[in-house]
Motif scaffolding. Structure first.
Motif, PDB file in Angstrom:
ATOM      1  N   UNK A  15     -11.159  29.923  40.848  1.00 24.71           N
ATOM      2  CA  UNK A  15     -10.409  30.925  39.018  1.00 24.71           C
ATOM      3  C   UNK A  15     -12.317  31.818  38.684  1.00 24.71           C
ATOM      4  N   UNK A 137      -1.484  21.030  26.740  1.00 26.38           N
ATOM      5  CA  UNK A 137      -2.537  20.526  26.517  1.00 26.38           C
ATOM      6  C   UNK A 137      -2.341  19.421  28.167  1.00 26.38           C
ATOM      7  N   UNK A 175       0.086  17.231  38.019  1.00 18.71           N
ATOM      8  CA  UNK A 175      -1.648  17.261  38.866  1.00 18.71           C
ATOM      9  C   UNK A 175      -1.494  16.562  38.909  1.00 18.71           C
ATOM     10  N   UNK A 212      -7.361  23.119  36.550  1.00 20.30           N
ATOM     11  CA  UNK A 212      -6.181  22.066  37.562  1.00 20.30           C
ATOM     12  C   UNK A 212      -4.753  22.119  37.310  1.00 20.30           C
ATOM     13  N   UNK A 214      -3.038  24.387  35.446  1.00 21.82           N
ATOM     14  CA  UNK A 214      -2.663  25.658  35.570  1.00 21.82           C
ATOM     15  C   UNK A 214      -3.233  25.920  37.230  1.00 21.82           C
ATOM     16  N   UNK A 215      -3.325  25.291  37.849  1.00 27.87           N
ATOM     17  CA  UNK A 215      -3.483  25.570  39.776  1.00 27.87           C
ATOM     18  C   UNK A 215      -2.010  25.554  39.859  1.00 27.87           C
ATOM     19  N   UNK A 216      -1.693  23.513  39.511  1.00 25.72           N
ATOM     20  CA  UNK A 216      -0.940  23.479  39.709  1.00 25.72           C
ATOM     21  C   UNK A 216       0.765  23.928  39.524  1.00 25.72           C
ATOM     22  N   UNK A 218       1.303  26.591  38.097  1.00 30.18           N
ATOM     23  CA  UNK A 218       1.033  28.388  38.780  1.00 30.18           C
ATOM     24  C   UNK A 218       1.623  28.271  39.788  1.00 30.18           C
ATOM     25  N   UNK A 219       1.326  27.939  40.590  1.00 35.85           N
ATOM     26  CA  UNK A 219       1.201  27.577  41.857  1.00 35.85           C
ATOM     27  C   UNK A 219       2.724  27.667  42.136  1.00 35.85           C
ATOM     28  N   UNK A 220       2.974  26.861  41.298  1.00 37.60           N
ATOM     29  CA  UNK A 220       5.028  26.052  41.179  1.00 37.60           C
ATOM     30  C   UNK A 220       5.662  27.461  40.747  1.00 37.60           C
ATOM     31  N   UNK A 221       5.118  27.690  39.433  1.00 34.60           N
ATOM     32  CA  UNK A 221       5.163  29.044  39.049  1.00 34.60           C
ATOM     33  C   UNK A 221       6.379  29.742  40.523  1.00 34.60           C
ATOM     34  N   UNK A 229       2.300  34.032  33.327  1.00 39.87           N
ATOM     35  CA  UNK A 229       0.910  34.937  33.163  1.00 39.87           C
ATOM     36  C   UNK A 229       0.754  33.711  32.743  1.00 39.87           C
ATOM     37  N   UNK A 230      -0.675  33.329  34.095  1.00 40.90           N
ATOM     38  CA  UNK A 230      -1.653  32.237  33.960  1.00 40.90           C
ATOM     39  C   UNK A 230      -2.627  32.580  33.276  1.00 40.90           C
ATOM     40  N   UNK A 231      -3.018  31.666  31.918  1.00 45.17           N
ATOM     41  CA  UNK A 231      -4.453  32.187  31.486  1.00 45.17           C
ATOM     42  C   UNK A 231      -4.663  31.251  30.935  1.00 45.17           C
TER      43      UNK A 231
ATOM     44  N   UNK B 440       4.537  35.884  41.156  1.00 43.65           N
ATOM     45  CA  UNK B 440       5.005  36.258  39.857  1.00 43.65           C
ATOM     46  C   UNK B 440       4.135  35.697  39.152  1.00 43.65           C
ATOM     47  N   UNK B 441       3.452  34.938  39.353  1.00 46.80           N
ATOM     48  CA  UNK B 441       2.182  33.449  38.724  1.00 46.80           C
ATOM     49  C   UNK B 441       0.992  34.775  38.594  1.00 46.80           C
ATOM     50  N   UNK B 442       1.572  35.676  37.490  1.00 45.34           N
ATOM     51  CA  UNK B 442       0.149  36.812  37.394  1.00 45.34           C
ATOM     52  C   UNK B 442      -1.254  36.288  36.807  1.00 45.34           C
ATOM     53  N   UNK B 443      -2.101  37.026  37.110  1.00 42.59           N
ATOM     54  CA  UNK B 443      -3.087  36.304  37.007  1.00 42.59           C
ATOM     55  C   UNK B 443      -4.051  34.827  37.500  1.00 42.59           C
ATOM     56  N   UNK B 444      -3.348  34.844  38.931  1.00 42.29           N
ATOM     57  CA  UNK B 444      -3.659  33.500  39.303  1.00 42.29           C
ATOM     58  C   UNK B 444      -3.662  33.681  40.843  1.00 42.29           C
ATOM     59  N   UNK B 445      -2.168  34.007  41.257  1.00 38.36           N
ATOM     60  CA  UNK B 445      -1.640  34.753  42.713  1.00 38.36           C
ATOM     61  C   UNK B 445      -1.724  35.856  42.946  1.00 38.36           C
ATOM     62  N   UNK B 461       0.323  20.401  48.888  1.00 39.67           N
ATOM     63  CA  UNK B 461       0.029  20.062  48.139  1.00 39.67           C
ATOM     64  C   UNK B 461       0.933  21.311  48.366  1.00 39.67           C
ATOM     65  N   UNK B 464       4.534  22.438  48.141  1.00 37.08           N
ATOM     66  CA  UNK B 464       5.804  21.968  46.587  1.00 37.08           C
ATOM     67  C   UNK B 464       4.804  23.789  46.284  1.00 37.08           C
ATOM     68  N   UNK B 465       3.272  24.092  46.143  1.00 41.83           N
ATOM     69  CA  UNK B 465       3.507  25.174  45.342  1.00 41.83           C
ATOM     70  C   UNK B 465       2.545  25.926  46.377  1.00 41.83           C
ATOM     71  N   UNK B 466       2.247  27.570  45.180  1.00 42.70           N
ATOM     72  CA  UNK B 466       0.932  28.382  46.633  1.00 42.70           C
ATOM     73  C   UNK B 466      -0.160  28.390  45.572  1.00 42.70           C
TER      74      UNK B 466
END
Lengths: 254, 501
Positions: A15, A137, A175, A212, A214-216, A218-221, A229-231, B440-445, B461, B464-466
């Motif tokens: 990040x 949170x 996570x 951490x 967000x990575x989990x 966001x990665x799943x989304x 949008x992940x921020x 689809x996960x903007x600002x990250x992917x 890991x 389950x997730x990208x």
């Protein structure tokens, strides 16, 4: 005010924008930032997996690195990792050489949002972000660090941002550090429920103070092909800033 | 046998639970409902954190001086005319209880809810040893489990959390029930069915919420009153308790009952909170023969170790009710009669690492358990302690994941190695990354290859997730920061320069 940046390994590896945003926000509020290059990681990946002895070296390295520059405060962009640094005096209690240093370290280390709100007394960081957002949170930030207020307080003043509450906010996103990789079958079900709750809010932005999580999430989304949008909070507070909007708290939080 | 409820490995149990959508919905609903009730009932005390601290102190003292309090309790039971038996193992406990069954010639045994009797597998062993014995679980949920061919409990306070009203109706229909699936009608049927049994019972077996050292009394907490009938009707009562159930005084029990009822079911007090023991002169009811079986069954393994605080547990189940892992895998997923965080800490101690060593890993260490525990057991920290013990085994076994963890340990211990990880993380993970059209996960992917499969932990890991591959070295945070500082320096120098002129 001299601030040492505790970058965290997740920000170093995944990040970069979170680190940048944090530094820019802190500088805006008068902090002179330093980034000691010997710092690595708080040690949770191995310690929490049961590799205690091997992690002692990680702890000691982190203490030396973060104290290598004289500073007033140490600030990090991850509630979980900061909570771990706060536990160093307990984790290094049998190490007479490092216990004292660990206490000094723990006493001046803060998570980004709590530093901004509780120490600098920032009420409105001057940011503007149009959209509907919800806040995740993280467990360690609320339960171990004990910080449940500062992110909400800061988000409240972002111009244009509509915050919507997240159902079951107290439930973990799945996570859990190495748990997510070691027990993916359980972690998947947990993150899927979190994804569902986030979707149900109708929010287009997910904000958190723990990269951490967000990575989990966001990665799943992304794996599910669902839009979000992940921020990180630092990125939100660094959006379209107009310094004329900046206000400070009249009364410091207790 | 014992505390295990399944022979299958953790992963198989997790997958079975995932298929059981009814169970998952039911657990989620119960957790959410309990959340409100529990927090509301605790808030009524006004200073919950102080109550927790008091509870912790009482329990810590009881465990620190456990031998002394057990002796005091035992002497007081003795003085009142009762008997105490210290059972080192499951077999010792069952042997003693069997001896009483034989001596009294008991034909009808009634039982109220007790986890420790489940732990020592008492019911089935007694039935196997005594052909003519009838044995009845009288707690509604335990009764349902018994009548469902001894199904296993999935929660220590709500043993039938995994069953719905239709399933209960089907079980009762085998006993002659003809009504609908209304829980009130079902409960009324069970009440009538059980009442007939109670009236004929000649032996009662109860558990024990707290044993009060300075009076020799036991304290039982229920909502159904079945434990009180179990104590009041049969001439002989056997109390089976884990050796850590002790509290020094009645005043301590009062504090703990307050914590227990609010934490377990969100009530200020349950409908029945009873203190009782051997029938003494002047009393008209209560057991004439009163036996207390105090079970160790490996509990002393925790004494004097990093796990001692687990003996503070008052079995309220609040940690189970807040656990996000239990929420999905249910009691069945843990494969132990003690599920959830308490189970993941307790089961390896009582049942060994061979069988339960993986349970401490089935936690995200979110700390919800530690936060809710009314006697402040640091549950998530105890899970890490178990992992430390278990890791020594893993090291002996070797294996890919162990190797990866060792590598991470070394990589996070030496700055130059980590700096190379920042530099070479991208090409390293690039070999496991593939181009996809998911973005689809903007600002990250980013529009770059994603890690979506890999060996060991990477695969865990990526199943389950990208995961985006790390940024190019010159785009990393550290490179940016170095440039940023350089520019600041240059700007400052220019400024100084122009002001000099």
């Amino acid at each position: 005010m001299k601030v040492v940046i505790f970058s965290t390994c997740v920000v170093d590896l995944e990040f970069p924008n979170v680190g940048k945003a944090m530094v820019e926000v802190l500088e805006r509020f008068g902090c002179d930032c330093y980034l000691p290059s010997d710092q690595i990681c708080c040690g949770q990946p191995t310690y929490n997996s049961g590799y205690e002895k091997g992690t002692q070296r990680t702890f000691r390295n982190q203490v030396d690195a973060l104290l290598s520059v004289e500073s007033d405060y140490i600030v990090g962009p991850a509630g979980s990792c900061v909570a771990m640094l706060r536990e160093y005096p307990e984790l290094l209690k049998d190490d007479p050489e490092y216990l004292g240093k660990a206490r000094i370290l723990a006493a001046k280390t803060y998570e980004f949002s709590q530093f901004l709100w509780r120490i600098l007394g920032v009420e409105n960081a001057g940011a503007e972000l149009n959209g509907k957002a919800t806040y995740h949170r993280s467990c360690h930030m609320t339960r171990l660090l004990g910080e449940a207020e500062s992110p909400y307080a800061l988000l409240e003043h972002v111009k244009g941002l509509e915050m919507v509450p997240l159902a079951n906010a107290h439930d973990c996103c799945g996570f859990g550090g190495t748990f997510s990789a070691k027990e993916p079958e359980i972690s998947k079900q947990m993150v899927d429920e979190k994804v569902r709750h986030i979707e149900e809010t109708g929010a287009e932005i997910l904000v958190s103070c723990d990269p951490g999580c967000l990575m989990n999430i966001g990665g799943r989304f992304n794996r599910l092909g669902k839009p979000i949008k992940i921020m990180h909070l630092a990125e939100v507070l660094n959006s379209n800033v107009d310094e004329r909007r900046i206000t400070y708290l009249k009364q410091m939080p207790v | 046998m014992g505390i295990a409820t399944s022979d299958k490995p953790l992963l198989a149990r997790v997958k079975e639970s995932e298929q059981d959508k009814f169970m998952q919905a039911s657990v989620a609903k119960a957790q959410d409902a309990q959340h409100t009730k529990r927090e509301d009932s605790r808030a009524l005390l006004g200073n919950w954190e102080e109550w927790r601290e008091l509870g912790e102190q009482i329990r810590q003292r009881a465990i620190a001086y456990l031998p002394d309090y057990l002796e005091e309790f035992s002497n007081n039971v003795d003085k009142n005319g009762g008997d105490v038996f210290f059972a080192d193992t499951e077999a010792d406990a069952v042997d003693y209880i069997q001896k009483i069954v034989k001596e009294t010639g008991a034909k009808k045994l009634v039982k109220s809810k007790s986890m420790v009797t489940t732990e020592i597998d008492m019911d089935k062993q007694l039935l196997a040893l005594n052909k003519g014995l009838a044995l009845m679980e009288t707690d509604l949920a335990e009764f349902i489990l018994q009548k469902d061919n001894w199904d296993e409990p999935t929660h220590i306070v709500f043993p039938t959390l995994h069953k719905n009203r239709d399933q209960v109706r089907e079980i009762f229909m085998k006993l002659g029930y003809e009504g609908d699936n209304d829980p009130e009608h079902l409960a009324r049927f069970a009440r009538k069915y059980l009442r007939e049994y109670f009236l004929q019972a000649d032996l009662g077996v109860t558990g024990c919420n707290f044993a009060v050292a300075d009076t020799g009394m036991i304290n039982l907490v229920t909502n159904e009153g079945n434990a009180d009938l179990t104590m009041a009707i049969p001439k002989t009562q056997i109390v089976v308790m884990g050796m850590e159930r002790i509290v020094p005084t009645m005043a301590d029990a009062e504090v703990l009952d307050n914590l227990l009822c609010r934490s377990a079911v969100g009530q200020k007090l349950t409908s029945y909170v009873t203190f009782a023991g051997q029938q003494v002169a002047g009393e008209t009811d209560g057991p004439e023969n009163f036996h207390v079986v105090i079970v160790d069954n490996r509990r002393s393994e925790a004494l004097g170790t990093q796990f001692q605080s687990i003996l503070q547990c008052i079995r309220c189940g609040a940690c189970i009710n807040v656990c996000p892992v239990y929420r999905h895998i249910g009691g069945h997923g843990y494969g132990s009669i003690y599920p959830g965080p308490i189970g993941a800490v307790l089961s390896p101690i009582l049942g060994g690492y061979e069988k339960f060593g993986e349970l401490p890993y089935a936690s995200s260490l979110c700390g919800a358990c530690t936060e809710t525990c009314p006697v402040k057991i640091p549950l998530h920290k105890l899970l890490i302690q178990h992992r430390m013990v278990y890791t020594d085994r893993l090291k002996m076994q070797g294996g890919l994941n162990n190797f990866m963890m060792e590598v991470i340990g070394i990589g996070t211990g030496f700055p130059f190695l980590f700096r190379s990880a920042i530099r070479f993380g991208r090409p390293g993970l690039r070999t496991m990354a593939h181009k996809t059209d998911r973005l689809t996960a903007l600002n990250f992917i980013k529009d770059e290859p994603l890690v979506d499969k890999g060996p060991g932990l990477v695969g865990g890991w990526a199943d389950v997730r990208d995961l985006p591959i790390p940024p190019k070295h010159k785009e990393s945070f550290r490179s940016w920061f170095a440039d940023h500082k350089q520019q600041q320096k240059l700007a400052q120098a220019q400024k100084d320069n122009s002001s000099d002129k």
